[in-house]
Structures are given as structure tokens and as C-alpha cells.
Motif scaffolding. Structure first.
Motif, short mmCIF file in Angstrom:
data_model
loop_
_atom_site.label_atom_id
_atom_site.label_comp_id
_atom_site.label_asym_id
_atom_site.label_seq_id
_atom_site.Cartn_x
_atom_site.Cartn_y
_atom_site.Cartn_z
N ARG A 129 17.59 -14.70 10.18
CA ARG A 129 18.33 -14.00 9.12
C ARG A 129 17.51 -13.92 7.84
NH1 ARG A 129 22.99 -16.68 11.20
NH2 ARG A 129 22.71 -18.34 9.64
N ARG A 130 16.84 -15.04 7.50
CA ARG A 130 16.01 -15.04 6.29
C ARG A 130 14.86 -14.05 6.41
NH1 ARG A 130 16.99 -20.69 6.38
NH2 ARG A 130 14.98 -21.04 7.42
N ARG A 131 14.24 -14.04 7.58
CA ARG A 131 13.14 -13.10 7.78
C ARG A 131 13.65 -11.66 7.76
NH1 ARG A 131 9.93 -16.19 12.74
NH2 ARG A 131 9.02 -17.88 11.44
N GLY A 132 14.84 -11.45 8.36
CA GLY A 132 15.41 -10.10 8.34
C GLY A 132 15.74 -9.65 6.93
N LEU A 133 16.31 -10.55 6.11
CA LEU A 133 16.62 -10.21 4.73
C LEU A 133 15.35 -9.93 3.94
CD1 LEU A 133 18.62 -9.97 2.39
CD2 LEU A 133 18.43 -12.46 2.08
N ALA A 134 14.33 -10.81 4.14
CA ALA A 134 13.07 -10.59 3.44
C ALA A 134 12.43 -9.26 3.84
CB ALA A 134 12.12 -11.74 3.71
N ALA A 135 12.53 -8.93 5.13
CA ALA A 135 11.96 -7.66 5.59
C ALA A 135 12.69 -6.47 4.99
CB ALA A 135 12.01 -7.60 7.12
N ARG A 136 14.03 -6.55 4.90
CA ARG A 136 14.79 -5.45 4.31
C ARG A 136 14.47 -5.31 2.82
NH1 ARG A 136 18.97 -7.62 7.49
NH2 ARG A 136 19.91 -8.58 5.64
N LEU A 137 14.39 -6.43 2.13
CA LEU A 137 14.07 -6.37 0.71
C LEU A 137 12.69 -5.76 0.49
CD1 LEU A 137 15.39 -9.84 -0.54
CD2 LEU A 137 16.40 -7.60 -0.97
N TRP A 138 11.73 -6.14 1.33
CA TRP A 138 10.38 -5.61 1.18
C TRP A 138 10.33 -4.13 1.53
CZ3 TRP A 138 6.16 -6.56 -1.26
CH2 TRP A 138 4.97 -5.92 -0.89
N SER A 139 11.08 -3.71 2.54
CA SER A 139 11.07 -2.30 2.92
C SER A 139 11.71 -1.42 1.85
CB SER A 139 11.80 -2.11 4.26
OG SER A 139 13.17 -2.45 4.13
N GLU A 140 12.61 -2.00 1.05
CA GLU A 140 13.30 -1.22 0.01
C GLU A 140 12.81 -1.63 -1.39
OE1 GLU A 140 17.41 -1.92 0.62
OE2 GLU A 140 17.45 -1.00 2.62
N ARG A 141 11.59 -2.15 -1.45
CA ARG A 141 11.10 -2.69 -2.71
C ARG A 141 11.03 -1.64 -3.81
NH1 ARG A 141 7.24 -2.12 1.02
NH2 ARG A 141 5.29 -0.99 0.53
N TRP A 142 10.68 -0.40 -3.48
CA TRP A 142 10.57 0.63 -4.52
C TRP A 142 11.93 0.98 -5.10
CZ3 TRP A 142 6.27 1.07 -6.80
CH2 TRP A 142 5.06 0.89 -6.13
N SER A 143 12.97 0.86 -4.30
CA SER A 143 14.31 1.10 -4.84
C SER A 143 14.64 0.09 -5.92
CB SER A 143 15.35 1.02 -3.72
OG SER A 143 15.09 1.98 -2.72
N TYR A 144 14.29 -1.17 -5.70
CA TYR A 144 14.55 -2.21 -6.69
C TYR A 144 13.65 -2.05 -7.92
CZ TYR A 144 17.21 -4.39 -2.96
OH TYR A 144 18.12 -4.64 -1.98
N VAL A 145 12.44 -1.56 -7.70
CA VAL A 145 11.54 -1.33 -8.83
C VAL A 145 12.13 -0.25 -9.75
CG1 VAL A 145 9.27 -0.44 -9.51
CG2 VAL A 145 9.47 -2.10 -7.65
N PHE A 146 12.64 0.83 -9.16
CA PHE A 146 13.21 1.89 -9.97
C PHE A 146 14.54 1.47 -10.61
CE2 PHE A 146 10.56 4.63 -7.14
CZ PHE A 146 9.74 5.14 -8.15
N LEU A 147 15.24 0.53 -10.00
CA LEU A 147 16.48 0.04 -10.58
C LEU A 147 16.24 -0.97 -11.70
CD1 LEU A 147 18.79 -0.52 -7.47
CD2 LEU A 147 19.15 1.11 -9.31
N LEU A 148 15.05 -1.55 -11.73
CA LEU A 148 14.77 -2.61 -12.69
C LEU A 148 15.00 -2.20 -14.15
CD1 LEU A 148 13.81 -5.50 -13.10
CD2 LEU A 148 11.45 -4.64 -13.12
#
Length: 319
Positions: free
Chosen positions: A16-35
Motif C-alpha cells: 500500500r505504501r509503495r502504491g501510494l508513493a507511486a501514485r503521488l509520483w505519477s501525479e507529481r506535476w498536479s501537486y506542483v501546479f497546486l502548490l
């Protein structure tokens, strides 16, 4: 058996941790633009709320280095402050008077302007919406000159028509000041409520009116049995939105009357400003406590609005 179950649980948690980390990394640009939005929201919304709560627990004038912690003393004083309750009563009176009038009159005007055969309908819509985009402080200053008893155009017209025998001090008389402010406020924000109703009218399909005409319904019958019932869910939403907007009357009151005369136009926002910044001895801590209480009052309206929206959605889905 126990060790096997432990290993299984551990493997699942790791996955689950690896899956969450993978999802966060795959959507990293979304979080960058939301920052930037998150940072600005924290700076201009979250931080002022938290600092206001902190200041409300202090006996501080906003200038000195000494900030004695007094706990809930400011809140106890606020509950016993007659001017605070008077300002809240004035705010509620403004809401009780102007909201029904704005909602009702704007609905009538929207029904007229929604007629596609009406000439110059777009011009009338624009003219009614212009005050909305005009700076409120400027309107307040200009209205002070317009209602001036010494040469103001309103008094001049009333005197020329023989309606009054002497100039009326609209903003200096406690009997007329609040009603004058409410009239200006309604005129200022009438256009936004009108836009709400025009948008609501656009949601009614033309086929519904065609079916009503096929059944022999005239204009009045279509209005009574088609238009008004379909607008009923929007009435709740528009009334609540108008009530929330009406609570934000600070700049208009401040520029027109500054809460006077004799506190007749003292709204809660103006009273908070006077206590926190404009008094002989500023009391930022007490003003912050008043602001927190007024914020709770506003949250109650927001909760009512949320409940009204849910009710309106249920009505619309069932109709």
C-alpha cells in the motif's frame, strides 16, 4: 500461524505504501501546479484565521510589545456588550429587509428582461449590472454628496416638486439613515441577483413552454404553472447567496455614515473595525474576539446555505 499472518499484513502494508508513493509520483506535476494555490490559501485564509483566534485571547492594542494573555475574557465582554448586540441586530435587520426585496424585485425584472422580443433587453441588463462592478467605497462617497441636505440633487428635486418643505438629512437623521443605506445597498447589488435569476430562467427548456401553449396555456398560466414551480429550487439558493452577500456591507456603511448617527447604521463589521483599529485606544484583541463571533455567525448562515442547496437538489431531481 501468527508469524505468517504478521508477514502477510506487513507485505500488504508495504504494498500500500509503495502504491501510494507511486501514485503521488505519477501525479507529481498536479501537486506542483497546486502548490501556489495552497501557499496563498494558507497565507491569506488559514493564517489570518489562526492568528485571529490567537489575538482574541490577548489584551493587545496592536501596537505595543506587551500582549497579556487573558483567555476568554474578551468573549465574556463581547457577550455583555450592548453595542455588539445592537450591531448584530442592525445587520439582521438589513438582511431581513433587503434580501426579500432584492430577490422579489429582481425576479420580476428578470422575467421581463428574459423576453426575447423585448427591445434593448441587453442594454437594460448591462445598465442594471454596472453598479455591481463599481467600487463600493466610491459609491458610498458619491451617495454622500447625492443625499447631502445642503444642495444635494435628491433634496433639490424633492424641494422643486414640493414634496418636502425643507431639506431632509437622509444620512444624518437616525430615522432615515439606515433606510437610505439599505436603499443604496439594494441598488448597488441588484444586478448580481438579477443575473442569478436570468441564469435560472435559462435552465427551463423551451419545449416545456411549447407544450404548455399546445395545451392552451396563456402567458399568465405558463408563468404560474410552469415558470414559478420550476424556479422554486433556485429561490432557496438565490435567497441564501443574497443573504451572505448582504452581511458584507462594511465599505458602504463606513463611507456613507461610519455607523452613525447615534449607532443607527452600526453594522457588526463596522463595529469590529472601530474597536480594533479606529478607536481612541485600539483594542485589537477585543476586535479579534468580535470577529471570531461574527465568523461563527456567518458559518451558521453557510450551514443553512449548504442544507438549502441539498434540499434544492433533491427537489430538482424529483421534479
Amino acid at each position: 500461524m501468527t508469524s505468517a499472518m504478521t508477514r502477510t499484513v506487513t507485505r500488504k502494508a508495504t504494498a500500500r505504501r509503495r502504491g501510494l508513493a507511486a501514485r503521488l509520483w505519477s501525479e507529481r506535476w498536479s501537486y506542483v501546479f497546486l502548490l501556489p494555490t495552497v501557499v496563498l490559501f494558507g497565507m491569506y485564509t488559514v493564517w489570518p484565521i489562526l492568528s485571529g483566534l490567537y489575538y482574541s485571547l490577548l489584551d493587545w492594542n496592536g501596537l505595543g510589545a506587551e500582549r497579556p494573555f487573558i483567555g476568554l475574557a474578551n468573549y465574556r465582554e463581547a457577550f455583555g456588550d450592548p453595542l455588539f448586540w445592537k450591531s448584530l441586530g442592525v445587520t439582521l435587520l438589513i438582511i431581513a429587509v433587503t434580501v426579500p426585496l432584492r430577490v422579489g424585485l429582481s425576479l420580476l425584472v428578470a422575467l421581463v428582461l428574459n423576453n426575447p422580443r423585448l427591445p434593448l433587453a441587453k442594454l437594460f441588463r448591462t445598465a442594471l449590472f454596472v453598479p455591481v462592478v463599481t467600487t463600493t467605497a466610491i459609491i458610498g462617497v458619491v451617495m454622500g454628496f447625492i443625499f447631502d441636505p445642503a444642495g444635494g440633487p435628491v433634496n433639490q428635486v424633492l424641494l422643486d416638486l414640493g414634496i418636502v418643505g425643507q431639506p431632509v438629512d437622509f444620512l444624518g437623521d437616525p430615522a432615515t439613515s439606515l433606510w437610505t443605506v439599505m436603499g443604496v445597498h439594494m441598488w448597488k447589488w441588484f444586478g448580481i441577483t438579477l443575473v442569478y435569476w436570468l441564469a435560472a430562467l435559462q435552465t427551463i427548456p423551451v419545449t416545456v413552454y411549447e407544450a404548455a401553449r399546445t395545451d392552451g396555456a396563456g402567458g399568465w398560466a405558463a408563468l404560474r404553472h410552469v415558470t414559478l414551480p420550476l424556479l422554486k429550487p433556485f429561490l432557496i439558493i438565490i435567497a441564501l447567496l443574497t443573504a451572505i452577500e448582504t452581511m458584507q456591507i462594511f465599505d458602504l456603511v463606513l463611507t456613507m455614515t461610519n455607523g452613525g448617527p447615534f449607532f443607527s447604521t452600526l453594522t457588526t463589521e463596522v463595529y469590529i473595525y472601530q474597536q480594533a483599529f479606529a478607536g481612541t485606544t485600539p483594542r485589537l484583541g477585543y476586535g479579534a474576539a468580535l470577529g471570531v463571533l461574527f465568523g461563527v455567525f456567518t458559518l451558521v448562515f453557510a450551514a443553512i446555505q449548504a442544507a438549502g442547496l441539498r434540499y434544492a437538489n433533491r427537489v430538482r431531481s424529483s421534479s
